[in-house]
Design an enzyme around this catalytic site. Structure first.
Site, PDB file in Angstrom:
ATOM      1  N   TYR A  35       0.855  -1.189   0.000  1.00 11.58           N
ATOM      2  CA  TYR A  35       0.000   0.000   0.000  1.00 11.58           C
ATOM      3  C   TYR A  35       0.887   1.234   0.000  1.00 11.58           C
ATOM      4  O   TYR A  35       1.756   1.387   0.861  1.00 11.58           O
ATOM      5  CB  TYR A  35      -0.922   0.019   1.229  1.00 11.58           C
ATOM      6  CG  TYR A  35      -1.973   1.109   1.132  1.00 11.58           C
ATOM      7  CD1 TYR A  35      -3.255   0.811   0.699  1.00 11.58           C
ATOM      8  CD2 TYR A  35      -1.668   2.431   1.427  1.00 11.58           C
ATOM      9  CE1 TYR A  35      -4.217   1.803   0.566  1.00 11.58           C
ATOM     10  CE2 TYR A  35      -2.621   3.430   1.293  1.00 11.58           C
ATOM     11  CZ  TYR A  35      -3.886   3.111   0.860  1.00 11.58           C
ATOM     12  OH  TYR A  35      -4.822   4.107   0.717  1.00 11.58           O
ATOM     13  N   GLN A  82     -10.881  -0.186   0.957  1.00 12.20           N
ATOM     14  CA  GLN A  82     -11.269  -1.067  -0.147  1.00 12.20           C
ATOM     15  C   GLN A  82     -10.046  -1.729  -0.783  1.00 12.20           C
ATOM     16  O   GLN A  82     -10.116  -2.889  -1.216  1.00 12.20           O
ATOM     17  CB  GLN A  82     -12.085  -0.310  -1.201  1.00 12.20           C
ATOM     18  CG  GLN A  82     -11.391   0.849  -1.884  1.00 12.20           C
ATOM     19  CD  GLN A  82     -11.583   2.163  -1.158  1.00 12.20           C
ATOM     20  OE1 GLN A  82     -11.832   2.205   0.042  1.00 12.20           O
ATOM     21  NE2 GLN A  82     -11.472   3.257  -1.908  1.00 12.20           N
ATOM     22  N   ASN A 103      -3.714   5.920   5.998  1.00 13.24           N
ATOM     23  CA  ASN A 103      -4.460   6.722   6.980  1.00 13.24           C
ATOM     24  C   ASN A 103      -5.204   5.821   7.963  1.00 13.24           C
ATOM     25  O   ASN A 103      -5.017   4.603   7.991  1.00 13.24           O
ATOM     26  CB  ASN A 103      -5.405   7.694   6.268  1.00 13.24           C
ATOM     27  CG  ASN A 103      -6.462   6.974   5.428  1.00 13.24           C
ATOM     28  OD1 ASN A 103      -6.735   5.787   5.620  1.00 13.24           O
ATOM     29  ND2 ASN A 103      -7.057   7.686   4.487  1.00 13.24           N
ATOM     30  N   SER A 117       4.923   9.727  13.380  1.00 18.92           N
ATOM     31  CA  SER A 117       6.383   9.688  13.337  1.00 18.92           C
ATOM     32  C   SER A 117       6.974  10.284  14.613  1.00 18.92           C
ATOM     33  O   SER A 117       6.389  11.170  15.241  1.00 18.92           O
ATOM     34  CB  SER A 117       6.879  10.470  12.122  1.00 18.92           C
ATOM     35  OG  SER A 117       8.258  10.287  11.948  1.00 18.92           O
ATOM     36  N   GLN A 148      10.737  15.617  11.686  1.00 19.85           N
ATOM     37  CA  GLN A 148       9.631  14.712  12.000  1.00 19.85           C
ATOM     38  C   GLN A 148       8.352  15.480  12.300  1.00 19.85           C
ATOM     39  O   GLN A 148       7.263  15.025  11.961  1.00 19.85           O
ATOM     40  CB  GLN A 148      10.004  13.810  13.178  1.00 19.85           C
ATOM     41  CG  GLN A 148      11.197  12.919  12.896  1.00 19.85           C
ATOM     42  CD  GLN A 148      11.083  12.210  11.562  1.00 19.85           C
ATOM     43  OE1 GLN A 148      10.201  11.391  11.349  1.00 19.85           O
ATOM     44  NE2 GLN A 148      11.987  12.533  10.642  1.00 19.85           N
ATOM     45  N   HIS A 150       5.720  16.064   9.511  1.00 21.28           N
ATOM     46  CA  HIS A 150       4.865  15.001   8.978  1.00 21.28           C
ATOM     47  C   HIS A 150       3.396  15.299   9.250  1.00 21.28           C
ATOM     48  O   HIS A 150       2.580  15.270   8.339  1.00 21.28           O
ATOM     49  CB  HIS A 150       5.245  13.646   9.597  1.00 21.28           C
ATOM     50  CG  HIS A 150       6.381  12.973   8.895  1.00 21.28           C
ATOM     51  ND1 HIS A 150       6.284  12.499   7.623  1.00 21.28           N
ATOM     52  CD2 HIS A 150       7.640  12.687   9.308  1.00 21.28           C
ATOM     53  CE1 HIS A 150       7.432  11.951   7.253  1.00 21.28           C
ATOM     54  NE2 HIS A 150       8.272  12.050   8.259  1.00 21.28           N
ATOM     55  N   GLU A 174      10.954   5.722  17.667  1.00 22.11           N
ATOM     56  CA  GLU A 174      11.069   5.246  16.282  1.00 22.11           C
ATOM     57  C   GLU A 174      12.454   5.602  15.726  1.00 22.11           C
ATOM     58  O   GLU A 174      13.169   4.744  15.223  1.00 22.11           O
ATOM     59  CB  GLU A 174       9.972   5.889  15.434  1.00 22.11           C
ATOM     60  CG  GLU A 174      10.046   5.534  13.964  1.00 22.11           C
ATOM     61  CD  GLU A 174       9.085   6.343  13.113  1.00 22.11           C
ATOM     62  OE1 GLU A 174       8.815   5.919  11.975  1.00 22.11           O
ATOM     63  OE2 GLU A 174       8.610   7.410  13.560  1.00 22.11           O
ATOM     64  N   HIS A 175      12.805   6.880  15.793  1.00 26.12           N
ATOM     65  CA  HIS A 175      14.116   7.359  15.340  1.00 26.12           C
ATOM     66  C   HIS A 175      14.875   7.908  16.542  1.00 26.12           C
ATOM     67  O   HIS A 175      14.328   8.699  17.311  1.00 26.12           O
ATOM     68  CB  HIS A 175      13.980   8.494  14.322  1.00 26.12           C
ATOM     69  CG  HIS A 175      13.129   8.175  13.144  1.00 26.12           C
ATOM     70  ND1 HIS A 175      11.826   8.624  13.021  1.00 26.12           N
ATOM     71  CD2 HIS A 175      13.383   7.456  12.022  1.00 26.12           C
ATOM     72  CE1 HIS A 175      11.324   8.204  11.872  1.00 26.12           C
ATOM     73  NE2 HIS A 175      12.244   7.482  11.248  1.00 26.12           N
ATOM     74  N   ASP A 220      15.639   8.005   5.998  1.00 21.54           N
ATOM     75  CA  ASP A 220      14.337   8.017   5.337  1.00 21.54           C
ATOM     76  C   ASP A 220      14.447   7.690   3.857  1.00 21.54           C
ATOM     77  O   ASP A 220      13.532   7.102   3.277  1.00 21.54           O
ATOM     78  CB  ASP A 220      13.685   9.397   5.478  1.00 21.54           C
ATOM     79  CG  ASP A 220      12.941   9.557   6.783  1.00 21.54           C
ATOM     80  OD1 ASP A 220      12.751   8.557   7.492  1.00 21.54           O
ATOM     81  OD2 ASP A 220      12.548  10.696   7.105  1.00 21.54           O
ATOM     82  N   GLU A 237      -0.802 -36.493  28.920  1.00 18.28           N
ATOM     83  CA  GLU A 237      -1.786 -35.483  28.511  1.00 18.28           C
ATOM     84  C   GLU A 237      -3.118 -36.109  28.113  1.00 18.28           C
ATOM     85  O   GLU A 237      -4.049 -35.396  27.736  1.00 18.28           O
ATOM     86  CB  GLU A 237      -1.235 -34.673  27.326  1.00 18.28           C
ATOM     87  CG  GLU A 237      -0.033 -33.802  27.715  1.00 18.28           C
ATOM     88  CD  GLU A 237       0.489 -32.975  26.552  1.00 18.28           C
ATOM     89  OE1 GLU A 237       0.024 -33.183  25.411  1.00 18.28           O
ATOM     90  OE2 GLU A 237       1.355 -32.114  26.788  1.00 18.28           O
ATOM     91  N   HIS A 240      -1.873 -39.932  19.950  1.00 23.56           N
ATOM     92  CA  HIS A 240      -0.521 -39.391  19.827  1.00 23.56           C
ATOM     93  C   HIS A 240       0.494 -40.438  20.303  1.00 23.56           C
ATOM     94  O   HIS A 240       1.500 -40.706  19.636  1.00 23.56           O
ATOM     95  CB  HIS A 240      -0.367 -38.128  20.695  1.00 23.56           C
ATOM     96  CG  HIS A 240      -0.896 -36.880  20.077  1.00 23.56           C
ATOM     97  ND1 HIS A 240      -2.211 -36.686  19.805  1.00 23.56           N
ATOM     98  CD2 HIS A 240      -0.253 -35.743  19.680  1.00 23.56           C
ATOM     99  CE1 HIS A 240      -2.395 -35.482  19.281  1.00 23.56           C
ATOM    100  NE2 HIS A 240      -1.207 -34.901  19.187  1.00 23.56           N
TER     101      HIS A 240
END
Length: 432
Positions: free
Chosen positions: A133, A194, A217, A240, A262, A265, A330-331, A364, A418, A423
């Site tokens: 995506y 979708q 999103n 971010s 950052q 963003h 994250e960074h 990045d 068991e 088994h």
């Protein structure tokens, strides 16, 4: 004035303030959830017809049939030919560096014989088909195409399906060119929940995939949550983040711009500085106020810094490391004289940028490591996207006649303990 908050670890209420600053709710509200579930149901029931309907409704594509939402391979070549030579060179440079880094991540199959001659091992295979995506709309991210597609291809994924929304029917040439240089196999101009549903369940035109990767999103993130289990997903990414640990010897303007990198963003992005030098923090604050008016996205930066940013005065660099491991960013930038000596103190971070000259945007776009990273403190238990996310492991067991005796007796005892008689008897049939 930017109104970025200034905190001090010596304050009695510092930790509650920090925890409040780090809190971010990633859950979608009920209306988003209900909308996503309805879209998924429609795509599963009506396939291509639902994709055309939703693409026209949400992205104003003007598509009369699914054929209008398919990008032929020659269109990727056309996009490549249309962009300036310097953009071609930048895409090739970035893709090649990511490819070289990814090659080192490949897992290999292995096996060994134990003392009884039983073969044990692990077989590594690539996923058959992956869906990528790529966000559209307000911004275009050719770097996301490279970071997701190249490791998949290095892993050996046979077919890579890219989906990208095209609001108003507008195609981004740089994104299509990035798909060409990264080895994407098929492209559909669909987006939103979708597109996720189509990749997860398949339609008449869109093949079902084994895993879906790539950012989106809140509707995309919510859809990925719902289809997980039917397919694999990379992660549910939050806003971010950047955390900078600085000893006070770097140019303040550099630190301010790194925080901006950052914050621009979106308004939920988080930028934090940890430094034991109070005077340096004041200089960074002054640099922020001086540089911000010249930024194109100054309103977004200002909002992010005001809501979720902080300049934190800490006792020393040891305490900064402790706080970093609590934040699990994250960074992480280690803007220090000797970052490699400091590195063993860091346990939790998505990507670590070491030294005064290593700005986060290098990662990045083109350094080599992936820019798809764990956010919202998930670096405590997860890792950057890599080749290993597109490979899977199968255990190998081939018992020798001798091994079947000792293993069979142990299995029989445990199985009967068991209460699983079949088994036990299955193992016992091989006993002499």
């Amino acid at each position: 004035m930017t109104d970025i908050r200034k905190l001090d670890t010596a304050a009695a209420d510092f930790l509650p303030q920090l925890d409040a600053l780090l809190t971010w709710e990633s859950v979608s509200d009920r209306s988003v959830n209900d909308t996503v579930l309805e879209i998924i149901d429609q795509v599963r029931a009506r396939g291509d017809d639902a994709l055309v309907e939703f693409s026209n409704r949400f992205d104003q594509c003007g598509a009369s049939s699914m054929a209008d939402l398919i990008i032929p391979p020659q269109r990727l070549q056309q996009a490549w030919d249309s962009i300036p030579a310097e953009q071609q060179q930048a895409l090739e440079h970035a893709a090649e560096r990511v490819r070289r880094y990814a090659e080192r991540q490949k897992m290999a199959s292995w096996d060994y014989l134990d003392e009884e001659g039983t073969l044990l091992g692990q077989q590594v295979t690539a996923l058959d088909r992956v869906g990528l995506y790529v966000p559209g709309g307000k911004a275009a991210y050719p770097s996301s195409v490279i970071m997701n597609a190249v490791p998949a291809k290095v892993a050996g994924v046979a077919e890579l399906i890219m989906v990208v929304p095209t609001p108003g029917g507008a195609l981004n040439e740089l994104v299509l060119a990035a798909a060409r240089v990264s080895g994407v196999d098929r492209v559909f101009t669909i987006g939103g929940a979708q597109a996720v549903a189509a990749l997860a369940y398949g339609t008449q035109s869109v093949p079902a995939v084994d895993k879906i990767v790539g950012p989106g999103n809140i509707y995309v993130a919510t859809a990925k949550r719902h289809v997980f289990g039917q397919v694999g997903i990379d992660m549910i990414a939050g806003p971010s983040e950047i955390l900078i640990i600085c000893d006070g010897q770097t140019e303040p303007d550099w630190i301010a711009m790194d925080l901006f990198s950052q914050a621009e963003h979106d308004e939920d992005a988080q930028s934090i500085l940890l430094c034991p030098d109070a005077a340096f923090i004041d200089r960074v604050e002054a640099a922020i106020d001086r540089l911000l008016p010249g930024m194109e996205r100054r309103e977004i930066i200002a909002s992010a810094l005001r809501q979720r940013g902080a300049l934190i005065h800490c006792r020393d660099l040891d305490q900064a490391a402790e706080l970093c491991n609590r934040i699990a960013p994250e960074h992480l930038e280690l803007s220090l004289a000797d970052p490699q000596a400091y590195l063993p103190k860091i346990r939790h971070a998505g990507a670590i940028f070491m030294g005064r000259y290593t700005s986060e945007p290098l990662g990045d776009y083109c350094a080599g490591p992936n820019h798809v990273l764990p956010t919202s403190r998930t670096a405590r238990f997860s890792s950057p996207l890599g080749v290993y996310d597109f490979q899977k492991r199968s255990s190998l067991i081939m018992a020798s006649a001798q091994g079947a005796q000792s293993l069979g007796r142990t299995a029989s005892i445990l199985a009967r303990g068991e209460g699983l008689t079949a088994h036990a008897r299955s193992a016992e049939y091989r006993l002499k």
